[in-house]
Design a protein around this motif. Sequence first.
Motif, PDB file in Angstrom:
ATOM      1  N   ARG A 132       0.825  -1.199   0.000  1.00 58.13           N
ATOM      2  CA  ARG A 132       0.000   0.000   0.000  1.00 58.13           C
ATOM      3  C   ARG A 132       0.868   1.261   0.000  1.00 58.13           C
TER       4      ARG A 132
ATOM      5  N   GLN B 198       1.410   5.391   0.613  1.00 61.47           N
ATOM      6  CA  GLN B 198       0.884   6.272   1.669  1.00 61.47           C
ATOM      7  C   GLN B 198      -0.183   7.218   1.127  1.00 61.47           C
TER       8      GLN B 198
ATOM      9  N   ILE C 184      -4.938   4.479   2.806  1.00 54.76           N
ATOM     10  CA  ILE C 184      -4.242   5.370   1.876  1.00 54.76           C
ATOM     11  C   ILE C 184      -4.904   6.744   1.911  1.00 54.76           C
TER      12      ILE C 184
END
Length: 273
Positions: free
Chosen positions: A181, A183, A205
């Motif tokens: 993932r 940021q 996110i």
Amino acid sequence: MGQRRPWEVDDGLWERIEPLLPKVERRFRHPGRKRLDDRKALCGIMFVLYTAIPWEFLPQELGYGSGMTCWRRLRDWTEAGVWQRLHELLLAELHAAGQLDWSRAAVDGSHVRALKGGPKTGPSPVDRARVGSKHHVITDGTGIPLAATLTGGNRHDVTQLMPLIHAIPAVRGRRGRPRRRPQRLYADRAYDHDKYRKLVRAAGITPLIARRGQEHGSGLGVHRWVVEGAFALLHWFRRLRIRWEIRDDIHEAFLTLGCAIICWRRLKAHSIC
């Protein structure tokens, strides 16, 4: 020695691909014609990816076998998941080398004409309703493709936002848990829906999406341009500029292979530096 042609598979890439290929044992009884070497077949596949030449016109003098042989090998390797595994392997090597920027990601879609129709095609709203498909890509902060999907040309970009996020593989390469993932996620006005902002936040996110109705100059473009660069690299492969395949899995195979080659080029550039 002459310069290597771009569709020829160099030793480094072959060392990574060969272990991923399914093994085919030759029959002892009635063995038939000797099977074409896998590396030559792969060069034939790459030649079609780079040039968009029809399979039946693959030049025999190149030594890559017939176009139908290369097509069958592409089909079989696609069914075996070779291209996705190759992409994940190269992403892991880039991650280990510190070449992936997980601090931000960018997402976008791009139309391609589909001249023969087939699954995952539809009337394109930007091409006078001609039949087309869409490539959807999410990249890291430097423009490396993390995942790509294919839809009909009439599908809205935002419908592929969460599928793209979920398609990012668990990227290994460093100690600790695999990374999957970014940021922050940058996107243009096509993704301006509060519902999807909430879904992106729920995935851990931070969404940074331009809003419709506002003047240009949001400042997000300095981060989003990398995904446009990724599309430029993908569509440099002529087979990806126009969808010639009726079978969607074959076109998706070329799309994933294109992503993997972009990763390989970046990895080689880093090792040279």
